[in-house]
Design a protein around this motif. Structure first.
Motif, PDB file in Angstrom:
ATOM      1  N   LEU B 136     -48.107   5.394  23.459  1.00 29.71           N
ATOM      2  CA  LEU B 136     -49.156   5.235  24.462  1.00 29.71           C
ATOM      3  C   LEU B 136     -48.903   4.068  25.420  1.00 29.71           C
ATOM      4  O   LEU B 136     -49.009   4.271  26.642  1.00 29.71           O
ATOM      5  N   PRO B 137     -48.541   2.845  24.957  1.00 31.50           N
ATOM      6  CA  PRO B 137     -48.302   1.786  25.947  1.00 31.50           C
ATOM      7  C   PRO B 137     -47.149   2.062  26.906  1.00 31.50           C
ATOM      8  O   PRO B 137     -47.311   1.855  28.116  1.00 31.50           O
ATOM      9  N   PRO B 138     -45.977   2.555  26.453  1.00 28.65           N
ATOM     10  CA  PRO B 138     -44.925   2.826  27.448  1.00 28.65           C
ATOM     11  C   PRO B 138     -45.324   3.872  28.471  1.00 28.65           C
ATOM     12  O   PRO B 138     -44.993   3.752  29.651  1.00 28.65           O
ATOM     13  N   ILE B 139     -46.046   4.908  28.045  1.00 30.09           N
ATOM     14  CA  ILE B 139     -46.461   5.932  29.011  1.00 30.09           C
ATOM     15  C   ILE B 139     -47.448   5.334  29.999  1.00 30.09           C
ATOM     16  O   ILE B 139     -47.438   5.685  31.193  1.00 30.09           O
ATOM     17  N   THR B 140     -48.292   4.402  29.516  1.00 31.75           N
ATOM     18  CA  THR B 140     -49.216   3.736  30.446  1.00 31.75           C
ATOM     19  C   THR B 140     -48.452   2.961  31.512  1.00 31.75           C
ATOM     20  O   THR B 140     -48.788   3.020  32.705  1.00 31.75           O
ATOM     21  N   LEU B 141     -47.405   2.224  31.081  1.00 34.63           N
ATOM     22  CA  LEU B 141     -46.633   1.448  32.050  1.00 34.63           C
ATOM     23  C   LEU B 141     -45.939   2.357  33.050  1.00 34.63           C
ATOM     24  O   LEU B 141     -45.898   2.058  34.261  1.00 34.63           O
ATOM     25  N   LEU B 142     -45.426   3.485  32.568  1.00 38.43           N
ATOM     26  CA  LEU B 142     -44.755   4.421  33.461  1.00 38.43           C
ATOM     27  C   LEU B 142     -45.766   5.026  34.436  1.00 38.43           C
ATOM     28  O   LEU B 142     -45.477   5.215  35.625  1.00 38.43           O
ATOM     29  N   PHE B 143     -46.975   5.310  33.927  1.00 39.33           N
ATOM     30  CA  PHE B 143     -48.021   5.876  34.774  1.00 39.33           C
ATOM     31  C   PHE B 143     -48.388   4.918  35.892  1.00 39.33           C
ATOM     32  O   PHE B 143     -48.573   5.321  37.044  1.00 39.33           O
ATOM     33  N   ILE B 194     -44.227  13.354  36.199  1.00 42.14           N
ATOM     34  CA  ILE B 194     -44.908  12.084  36.434  1.00 42.14           C
ATOM     35  C   ILE B 194     -44.836  11.639  37.890  1.00 42.14           C
ATOM     36  O   ILE B 194     -45.710  10.944  38.384  1.00 42.14           O
ATOM     37  N   ILE B 195     -43.780  12.087  38.604  1.00 46.21           N
ATOM     38  CA  ILE B 195     -43.712  11.684  40.015  1.00 46.21           C
ATOM     39  C   ILE B 195     -44.760  12.429  40.821  1.00 46.21           C
ATOM     40  O   ILE B 195     -45.362  11.892  41.751  1.00 46.21           O
ATOM     41  N   TYR B 196     -44.954  13.702  40.510  1.00 50.24           N
ATOM     42  CA  TYR B 196     -45.748  14.569  41.373  1.00 50.24           C
ATOM     43  C   TYR B 196     -47.229  14.493  41.040  1.00 50.24           C
ATOM     44  O   TYR B 196     -48.058  14.510  41.949  1.00 50.24           O
ATOM     45  N   ASP B 197     -47.585  14.428  39.764  1.00 47.68           N
ATOM     46  CA  ASP B 197     -48.994  14.329  39.384  1.00 47.68           C
ATOM     47  C   ASP B 197     -49.070  13.553  38.070  1.00 47.68           C
ATOM     48  O   ASP B 197     -49.009  14.147  36.995  1.00 47.68           O
ATOM     49  N   TRP B 264     -48.512  25.175  31.525  1.00 44.56           N
ATOM     50  CA  TRP B 264     -48.983  25.989  32.652  1.00 44.56           C
ATOM     51  C   TRP B 264     -49.227  25.115  33.876  1.00 44.56           C
ATOM     52  O   TRP B 264     -48.722  25.384  34.971  1.00 44.56           O
ATOM     53  N   LEU B 265     -49.990  24.020  33.647  1.00 47.21           N
ATOM     54  CA  LEU B 265     -50.330  23.157  34.780  1.00 47.21           C
ATOM     55  C   LEU B 265     -49.090  22.477  35.342  1.00 47.21           C
ATOM     56  O   LEU B 265     -48.964  22.308  36.559  1.00 47.21           O
ATOM     57  N   ILE B 266     -48.135  22.104  34.458  1.00 44.15           N
ATOM     58  CA  ILE B 266     -46.920  21.436  34.941  1.00 44.15           C
ATOM     59  C   ILE B 266     -46.080  22.404  35.765  1.00 44.15           C
ATOM     60  O   ILE B 266     -45.575  22.068  36.840  1.00 44.15           O
ATOM     61  N   ILE B 267     -45.933  23.639  35.278  1.00 41.01           N
ATOM     62  CA  ILE B 267     -45.140  24.619  36.036  1.00 41.01           C
ATOM     63  C   ILE B 267     -45.790  24.884  37.384  1.00 41.01           C
ATOM     64  O   ILE B 267     -45.116  24.969  38.419  1.00 41.01           O
ATOM     65  N   GLN B 268     -47.135  24.950  37.390  1.00 41.07           N
ATOM     66  CA  GLN B 268     -47.834  25.198  38.651  1.00 41.07           C
ATOM     67  C   GLN B 268     -47.590  24.072  39.639  1.00 41.07           C
ATOM     68  O   GLN B 268     -47.289  24.308  40.814  1.00 41.07           O
ATOM     69  N   GLU B 269     -47.703  22.811  39.137  1.00 40.42           N
ATOM     70  CA  GLU B 269     -47.529  21.675  40.042  1.00 40.42           C
ATOM     71  C   GLU B 269     -46.094  21.562  40.527  1.00 40.42           C
ATOM     72  O   GLU B 269     -45.841  21.268  41.701  1.00 40.42           O
TER      73      GLU B 269
END
Lengths: 173, 346
Positions: B136-143, B194-197, B264-269
């Motif tokens: 969770l903390p690394p993903i937060t930093l990346l976000f 992560i770049i797009y949404d 599904w949502l990732i493929i759509q985006e």
């Protein structure tokens, strides 16, 4: 003066190399001493003499002494000294890696000499490091508590890792 | 484990995660990561088995290297821009260093080698913590710094993680290692978007945590550590094995289960952003994972060795019912119809 500081920098890297080339701890601690003494000299050059003094006292006078005492209790019958081929190999390998990294990373732009630091400005009538330590206790108290807890946690973790095992080391059974 | 030591470790884990997730300054984010690393070391090595000690040391070395790289990234950024804000990571060298450091922390390819071995060396509950809470903390930093990062690098990491996670999971028989490779491939999906949404990354992570917590808790309850134990576990808890099959298919990303929602949502985006080859590649690569999920699902419900087909459930069982597992498995199977609501939550 500039060249003296560059010389201190080279000594720092040599000290770190001495630690990282994996001799036995009795010989590696020489590298630690050299690196920390030279690092203190570096900090004095930057102007933060109080931090340098704190590092000298706590690190050399406290941590390193305790380390040397505890290492002397876990004795190695045939310690690897400086002349062993494995240690020399590590040293050459690290020098090569650093050379390649510096050339490829084009880090030459970071080799500016004469770093400009602002020691005291505006309402700061004391030097930067003293006022920083004072702020650590007043508006930075949250960070003080967190850092203090982190250091205490290291103690608890190490005690838990070696609890009940013989000879007090993290051994695989 | 000593209760006082366990309490200190658990509280430090909570404190470290909260500090990193709530920080705006790089030094505080780094402090939280270090506290997390230190606090989980005794939890990994608590059985004092050689494998557990080795796993603890591997974890410590890789995470310390990554923390040092995060420190270097923030220092070079502070040197060139003069500020320590996590969202304002403008120096390109710092962005590269940070991406690599977070890749090591999360276990993305090519820095994934420590993850299956560390998971295999720790107990099931600690493996659960390592897969969900410690990510969770690394993903937060990346976000928080996602707008400055290199898209080509992140897409490369994502596709290779999906590839390696699926491919290397095929040969595994130990359930913890299978879940480790499943984690690597799911992280690949998270990094792809992560770049797009970035909010889809958080949504994927939340749903992945839900599904993998279900799996870990179910496996802990029936004490299944390898596939051969899974074959005979249906006699003890037939209902749990049935829900575990559905949870595994949900992890694989099959509709109409929950795990389909993030994919599904990732493929759509990705398609909306013109990254159709990426979307196609990553979808095809998750077929590799589908194979070992199906194998696990098959082992948990359908195989009946060496008994005859009219063999009955064990009439005496001492397994108390477990409410969290029940709630989590329900959620991990049936959340797909609520996609619009969940999309607004993240």
């Amino acid at each position: 003066m500039t060249y003296f500081v560059i010389f201190l920098g080279i000594c720092f890297m040599l000290g770190v190399l001495a630690v990282a080339s994996n001799p036995s701890p009795y010989y590696g601690v020489v590298g630690l001493v050299v690196a920390s003494v030279v690092g203190c000299g570096w900090l004095v050059n930057l102007g933060v003499s109080f931090i340098s003094l704190a590092l000298f006292m706590v690190y050399l006078g406290g941590m390193l002494v305790v380390f040397v005492y505890s290492v002397s209790l876990a004795a190695d019958p045939y310690p690897e000294a400086w002349g062993d081929w494995r240690v020399v190999g590590y040293g050459l390998g690290f020098i090569f890696v650093i050379y390649v990294g510096v050339v490829l990373g084009e880090l030459v732009e970071y080799w500016k000499v004469g770093v400009l630091t602002v020691d005291s400005a505006g309402v700061f009538f004391v030097r930067l490091d003293f006022s920083g330590v004072a702020m650590f206790y007043s508006c930075g108290v949250g960070l003080l508590l967190v850092a203090g807890w982190g250091l205490l946690l290291v103690l608890f973790v190490v005690l838990e890792l070696v609890r009940g095992l013989s000879r007090g080391a993290i051994r695989a059974v | 484990m000593n209760p006082h030591a366990k309490l200190i470790s658990t509280m430090s884990l909570i404190m470290g995660t909260s500090i990193t997730m709530s920080s705006n300054h790089w030094i505080l984010a780094w402090t939280g990561l270090e506290v997390n690393t230190l606090a989980i070391i005794p939890l990994i090595s608590k059985s004092h088995h050689p494998r557990a000690i080795e796993a603890a040391i591997k974890y410590f070395l890789t995470q310390s290297t990554a923390s040092a790289l995060i420190l270097f990234s923030s220092l070079t950024n502070a040197w060139s821009t003069g500020q320590w804000d996590i969202t304002q990571l403008n120096n390109p060298t710092s962005c590269l260093l940070l991406t690599m450091a977070i890749a090591i922390k999360l276990g993305l390819v090519p820095f994934h080698f420590w993850f299956p071995e560390v998971l295999q060396g720790s107990s099931m509950t600690t493996a659960l913590l390592l897969s969900t809470l410690m990510k969770l903390p690394p993903i937060t930093l990346l976000f928080m710094s996602s707008q400055s990062l290199n898209p080509a690098l992140l897409t490369t990491l994502a596709i290779s993680s999906a590839l390696v996670g699926g491919w290397m999971g095929l040969n595994q028989t130990q359930t913890r290692k299978i879940l480790a490779f499943s984690s690597i491939s799911h992280l690949g999906w998270m990094i792809a978007i992560i770049i797009y949404d970035p909010h889809l990354t958080i949504l994927t992570f939340a749903l992945y945590s839900l599904m993998t917590t279900t799996m870990f808790l179910s496996l802990t309850q029936i004490k299944v550590l390898k596939l051969s134990t899974m074959l005979i576990s249906w006699t003890k808890t037939p209902m749990l094995n049935a829900t575990m099959m559905l949870a595994l298919l949900s992890l694989a990303g099959l509709p109409p289960l929950t795990g389909f929602m993030p994919k599904w949502l990732i493929i759509q985006e990705l398609t909306k952003q013109g990254m159709t080859p990426t979307a196609t590649t990553i979808t095809l690569l998750s077929l590799l994972g589908l194979f070992f999920y199906l194998r696990l699902a098959y082992h948990s419900t359908i195989m009946l060795p060496p008994n005859s087909s009219n063999h009955m459930k064990l009439w005496r069982t001492n397994k108390a019912s477990n409410t969290p597992t029940a709630i989590l498995s329900t959620l991990s199977i049936s959340l797909l119809p609520m996609t619009p609501l969940i999309t607004t939550m993240f």
